[in-house]
Design an enzyme around this catalytic site. Sequence first.
Site, PDB file in Angstrom:
ATOM      1  N   TYR A 226      -4.619  30.135  29.764  1.00 22.64           N
ATOM      2  CA  TYR A 226      -5.796  30.093  30.636  1.00 22.64           C
ATOM      3  C   TYR A 226      -6.241  28.675  31.013  1.00 22.64           C
ATOM      4  CZ  TYR A 226      -6.776  35.051  30.945  1.00 22.64           C
ATOM      5  OH  TYR A 226      -6.700  36.384  31.255  1.00 22.64           O
ATOM      6  N   GLU A 312       5.973  49.320   7.646  1.00 26.06           N
ATOM      7  CA  GLU A 312       6.033  49.191   9.102  1.00 26.06           C
ATOM      8  C   GLU A 312       4.714  49.564   9.767  1.00 26.06           C
ATOM      9  OE1 GLU A 312       8.157  51.283  12.999  1.00 26.06           O
ATOM     10  OE2 GLU A 312       8.974  51.689  11.008  1.00 26.06           O
ATOM     11  N   ASP A 364      10.023  53.654   9.431  1.00 29.08           N
ATOM     12  CA  ASP A 364      10.362  54.969   9.963  1.00 29.08           C
ATOM     13  C   ASP A 364      11.871  55.177   9.914  1.00 29.08           C
ATOM     14  OD1 ASP A 364       7.724  55.543  10.536  1.00 29.08           O
ATOM     15  OD2 ASP A 364       7.864  54.928  12.639  1.00 29.08           O
TER      16      ASP A 364
END
Length: 483
Positions: A226, A312, A364
């Site tokens: 920015y 995770e 997972d």
Amino acid sequence: MAPPSKRTKRPMDSLATAASSPAAAGGAGAAVIPKKRVVKRAADADKVLAKCRQLRDALRQKQSESALSGGSSGDEWGIESDSDDGKVGKKGAGTAEAAPKGKAKTQQLSLAELKKKAVETEGKAYLEVAEMNSTEVMEGIENVAMGIARQVLAKQGFQLDIPSRAASNQIYVPELDRIVLGDKRGTRSFLNVKESRKAAITTRVLQLLHAVLLKRIHITKRDLFYTDVKLFVDQSESDGVLDDVATMIGCTRSNLHVVASDKGLVVGKISFYEDGDFIDCTKMGVGGKAIPPYIDKIENIQSDAEFILLVEKEAAYMRMAEDRFYQRYPCIVITAKGQPDVATRMFLSRITSELQIPVLAMVDSDPYGLKILSVYMQGSKNMSYDSASLTTPDIKWLGLRPSDLNRYDLPDQCRLKMTENDIKTGKELLQEAFIMKNPKWMKELERMVKTKEKAEIQALSSFGFQYITEVYLPRKLREGDWI
């Protein structure tokens, strides 16, 4: 004359009364502060953690031997857990030499090959950055600026010499067990129409970084973007140049004092000082402590944890945090809420190196869980130049593994069908070096691709919301069921 009406008591009157009461003043009627929930060490902790301690002791012995020999610690800790019978065996089954034959997707070269190549080209074997203080980084930026000035004064325009971070320059080194950046370099010329804008962005970023370092402050990547939106247009432009500057100067990205926003979380048996403030991660509330982006400000790390549990998903992390799993079985629980950020990777690498305790991962049972593990272990290609401080080798895969789906009788409604993209990603992973070097990981991934089934960690909640902390994890640890 009519009698005065009885005034209705207003809410503010009640507040005023309450404020003047003994309770508010800390007197006899003071509100009772709720006591902290106490969770004691599990009665079976020693039995459950026996194999984990063997893993820890083997790690420390390996590190000690490596320090004495002055060599690399490699990718093994000397023992390997057998998930079929729970016995602990000797090193050998998971070495790179025992890996099945196949072509790795990422370019792979040994240290000997890299050194030979360096001699032939009279260059470096590979590029690796080092820790620098603010003064050293500023001097590096000033040297680049002086080089630009000399070229401009000679009426040559200017060009920058920048190490290549292209995929073709990413190399997996088995002895280091991580991805490094090769020695290829490129130029960025202001007089080249195609490169002029990128050259302008690079010089602007160098200017802004020098100002930040001069003030001895830190800013976020978003702050940097920015400061000159019209030039950068997209944050990916300024983010990419940050990595270019780090390789040009030869410092880590954190040495540039530009950080990402907080993402990772840690809870459990670890304490440290952060910029002079004492932090005890067992006393930071249910959700634990946000991992700070300023890892260099962390000092005096202390812990009596037996292992680190790398998770995770945030949902699974919160289950372990709320159940105070780290009190029952002394450990440190960490999550990056999915794809790991730089701060979490650096924090994990540092505490693992200092505490010398094993890291067990809960991801997972899908290809993306393994991809996340690969970033922690081998590093990302975008930041391969700083892989030494961002990687944690030989993380053990605790769960959720494809074999767990049948072993724990996971209900059909909790098993998801893999998409075509999932299957494609799984097959690509089978060609990655970090998978190929471990036959047991290969076997699990092949099972996943063959059955075309996947499952999330939260699928274990089908047996009960606390099943993961009360049954699944204690059983996994007791059996030494990691690979």
